[in-house]
Design an enzyme around this catalytic site. Structure first.
Site, PDB file in Angstrom:
ATOM      1  N   GLY A 202       0.891  -0.975  -0.095  1.00 37.05           N
ATOM      2  CA  GLY A 202      -0.030  -0.096   0.043  1.00 37.05           C
ATOM      3  C   GLY A 202       0.836   1.431   0.073  1.00 37.05           C
ATOM      4  O   GLY A 202       0.192   2.197   0.321  1.00 37.05           O
TER       5      GLY A 202
ATOM      6  N   HIS B  29      -1.655  -7.935  -3.683  1.00 37.83           N
ATOM      7  CA  HIS B  29      -0.579  -8.560  -4.746  1.00 37.83           C
ATOM      8  C   HIS B  29      -0.772 -10.217  -4.617  1.00 37.83           C
ATOM      9  O   HIS B  29      -0.725 -10.884  -3.362  1.00 37.83           O
ATOM     10  CB  HIS B  29       0.844  -8.489  -4.228  1.00 37.83           C
ATOM     11  CG  HIS B  29       1.351  -7.120  -4.425  1.00 37.83           C
ATOM     12  ND1 HIS B  29       1.906  -6.574  -5.482  1.00 37.83           N
ATOM     13  CD2 HIS B  29       1.239  -5.969  -3.748  1.00 37.83           C
ATOM     14  CE1 HIS B  29       2.200  -5.237  -5.463  1.00 37.83           C
ATOM     15  NE2 HIS B  29       1.810  -4.816  -4.335  1.00 37.83           N
TER      16      HIS B  29
ATOM     17  N   HIS C  19      -4.667  -2.462  -3.267  1.00 37.45           N
ATOM     18  CA  HIS C  19      -4.280  -3.681  -4.017  1.00 37.45           C
ATOM     19  C   HIS C  19      -3.632  -4.786  -3.271  1.00 37.45           C
ATOM     20  O   HIS C  19      -2.866  -4.258  -2.504  1.00 37.45           O
ATOM     21  CB  HIS C  19      -3.305  -3.182  -5.355  1.00 37.45           C
ATOM     22  CG  HIS C  19      -2.134  -2.444  -4.787  1.00 37.45           C
ATOM     23  ND1 HIS C  19      -1.905  -1.103  -4.388  1.00 37.45           N
ATOM     24  CD2 HIS C  19      -0.980  -2.729  -4.938  1.00 37.45           C
ATOM     25  CE1 HIS C  19      -0.966  -0.892  -4.082  1.00 37.45           C
ATOM     26  NE2 HIS C  19      -0.023  -1.676  -4.653  1.00 37.45           N
TER      27      HIS C  19
END
Length: 129
Positions: A86, A95, A93
């Protein structure tokens, strides 16, 4: 100002999309740690994962799990690692990184892939959803 990922959501920037629904989008990282490195994002721009309401957070994790299972079917790996950092883009998001060793989680390393390889891989993962 819209984040890089919001621009991808709106089609202003191209991406190698894997999965999409009304709330979330998954696409290949163009600077992957390992082949198949995928990002799962909410379409709604939220900077910090723990600022998301609980329901959206749980739905993002459910969406990410579905994508991770497709990754495991497509990319040879021991397992799929998960990271939420972040700091690099102000948009939540997740990963998803196919792992064969701990070095695959090192964000300083990048696996080079051509545009054609990224396109073919995105299509292959999508088929396994």
């Amino acid at each position: 100002m819209s984040s890089l990922f919001t621009k991808i959501v709106h089609g202003e920037i191209p991406a190698y999309k894997i999965a999409e629904d009304s709330q979330f989008l998954a696409f290949l990282d163009v600077r992957p740690n390992a082949k198949g490195h995928t990002l799962c994002i909410p379409k709604k721009e939220v900077d910090y994962i723990f600022d998301m309401d609980e329901q959206m957070y749980m739905e993002l994790m459910r969406f990410s799990r579905k994508v991770a299972l497709a990754l495991e079917k497509t990319v040879e790996c021991k397992r799929v690692g998960v990271a939420v950092v972040g700091l690099e883009v102000p948009h939540v998001h997740v990963h998803l990184i196919p792992l064969n060793d701990m070095g695959d989680m090192n964000f300083a390393n990048h696996h080079e892939m051509s545009e054609e390889q990224l396109k073919e891989l995105a299509e292959s993962i999508h088929v396994n959803l």
